[in-house]
Design an enzyme around this catalytic site. Structure first.
Site, PDB file in Angstrom:
ATOM      1  CB  CYS A 228       0.189  14.292  -4.081  1.00 30.18           C
ATOM      2  SG  CYS A 228      -0.595  11.958  -4.398  1.00 30.18           S
TER       3      CYS A 228
ATOM      4  CD  GLN B 290       4.243  13.551   2.124  1.00 33.96           C
ATOM      5  OE1 GLN B 290       4.836  13.714   0.869  1.00 33.96           O
ATOM      6  NE2 GLN B 290       3.262  13.821   2.303  1.00 33.96           N
TER       7      GLN B 290
ATOM      8  CB  CYS C  26      17.672  13.965 -16.315  1.00 38.78           C
ATOM      9  SG  CYS C  26      16.900  12.961 -14.818  1.00 38.78           S
TER      10      CYS C  26
END
Length: 456
Positions: free
Chosen positions: A411, A286, A80
């Site tokens: 971010c 968020q 993944c």
């Protein structure tokens, strides 16, 4: 230099980590990047891609293990692409993220004296995501599959669990997967652009436990929606909203602009501190609620509000941080380019009876100049842009506004560092605090304090 050939097997010592968490081995000065390798490990690896300036290797064996190595608890981790750091102790993850911020700011630009604090981490760095966006597909045997994408691909790995998602989201995913198979509902095919169900999105209010389930569909016709709604209502009583989002675009964008409510409320509620927020299917909110409170508290510490300050919240979204600060400010002005977000911000202000707030839709650089012409002089400006950072026009306008303090949440520390070089003309970058919003991944969130040079 020693010859480097594709498919060759080599051994070497890892001397560094990239921002993607890959180990770095050097042959002479030529760098080779190996996922899942850790600093100081002696490893055996196979060269799978060789370029002029670098190569990519695949880890075959760890000959000498780092003390920071742990066994990944997720059975899908090797395939993944959702997590990159489960093979690393959590303490080492936090240290790595701080070190990346140090490297960005202390080695470039006039920031060698900026204090970089320790990364604020989680007590339990699992099950933290309040929003899950789950791609839906079909196996070769035409069974519905749901999960996350294989690394660097759009191949869906069929999964029953994900250790960073809310546990309830998994339960919803597994039941919906079963019902889609049972009801023989068509599934979207990325290659042929046909079929109905594209994604399943689940949102949960961290403090309220209200849940929203969203079916993202390729078109408006959803004949069996009532059957699915009734099954979900019966099995998950805390679901307060079920929606259909229509996405006809043939792109990687997950959600379209048009939504309709199939059951319950249009929005769910959550709380941060004493403030309640309405969250729609399209709202930016968020992902990690418990860490968001730490992030915003650090921003509040940097703002040093006394109740006399005017605060400007740029890129304000639905007003999350502006409303968080409003009880301690004289007045909060928020600006955002998305009209629906401004409406949500106004609704949230009304819901919380925060009358010392004003929200306006438009480009931040245009709106703040209008406010400046009206005599509005903010003492503190909050900046929380998307990953691409701030537009240069906005930053030059911000310099004209000349507030005492700028608190910049990012971010993407790379674009934050770029923007900081422009702000350095008038501001001292005093301190940066990394906050781990996304444990087990390489993503880093930071909050930085800029103080006007004549205020130091």
């Amino acid at each position: 230099m020693e010859t480097i050939k594709k498919n060759e097997v080599k051994t070497g010592k890892v001397i560094d980590l990239t921002h993607e968490g890959h180990g770095v081995v050097k042959v002479d000065r030529y760098p080779i990047f190996i996922p899942n390798a850790l600093i100081d490990e002696e490893i055996k690896f196979k060269l799978i891609k060789v370029k002029k300036n670098f190569a990519i290797g695949k880890l075959i064996e760890v000959i000498s293990e780092s003390d920071d190595r742990v066994t990944p608890p997720c059975i899908y981790y090797a395939k993944c692409g959702g997590c990159q750091l489960q093979h690393m102790t959590y303490r080492a993850q936090l240290d790595m993220k701080r070190e990346q911020v140090v490297n960005l700011f202390h080695r470039k630009g006039p920031f060698e004296n900026t204090v970089i604090k320790e990364t604020i981490g989680m007590v339990n760095p699992w099950r933290y995501r309040n929003k899950s966006q789950i791609p839906v597909g079909q196996s070769n045997s035409n069974q519905v599959i749901m999960g996350f994408y294989r690394q660097r691909s759009h191949d869906i790995i069929d999964m029953d669990s994900c250790l960073i998602q809310d546990r309830q989201h998994q339960e919803v995913m597994n039941r919906v997967k079963y019902w889609l198979n049972e009801l023989n509902i068509s599934i979207y095919n990325e290659k042929t652009k046909t079929g109905l169900i594209r994604h399943l999105v689940v949102r949960t209010g961290y403090h309220t436990d209200e849940m929203m389930v969203i079916f993202v569909t390729n078109g408006a016709t959803f004949k069996q929606s009532e059957l699915l709604v009734n099954k979900l209502k019966k099995e998950f009583p805390n679901i307060t909203s079920i929606k259909q989002n229509i996405n006809n675009s043939h792109s990687n964008v997950i959600m379209g602009r048009q939504s309709m409510t199939l059951y319950g409320k249009d929005k769910i509620e959550d709380q941060l501190s004493e403030v309640t927020y309405h969250i729609s299917d399209l709202s930016f909110y968020q992902i990690n609620s418990s860490q968001t409170e730490k992030l915003y508290q650090q921003a509040l510490n940097y703002a040093q509000l006394t109740g006399k300050e005017i605060v400007l919240d740029t890129y304000c979204g639905i007003g999350t941080i502006g409303l968080y600060m409003a009880p301690l400010a004289k007045h909060v002005y928020g600006v955002e380019v998305v009209p629906q977000a401004i409406k949500d911000a106004e609704d949230n202000a009304t819901k919380n009876q925060l009358k010392n707030t004003t929200f306006e839709c438009g480009k931040a650089e245009d709106v703040i100049l209008t406010w400046k012409s009206q005599g509005i002089k903010p003492g503190v400006v909050m900046v929380d842009p998307p990953r691409k950072g701030c537009d240069e026009t906005f930053l030059t306008t911000l310099l004209k506004l000349n507030p005492k303090r700028i608190v910049y949440i990012s971010c993407n520390p790379s674009t934050q560092q770029r923007d900081a070089q422009i702000l350095a003309e008038q501001y001292e970058l005093v301190e940066i605090t990394p906050v781990d919003m996304f444990p087990q991944t390489t993503h880093i969130e930071t909050v930085a304090l800029f103080v006007r040079k004549d205020e130091e």
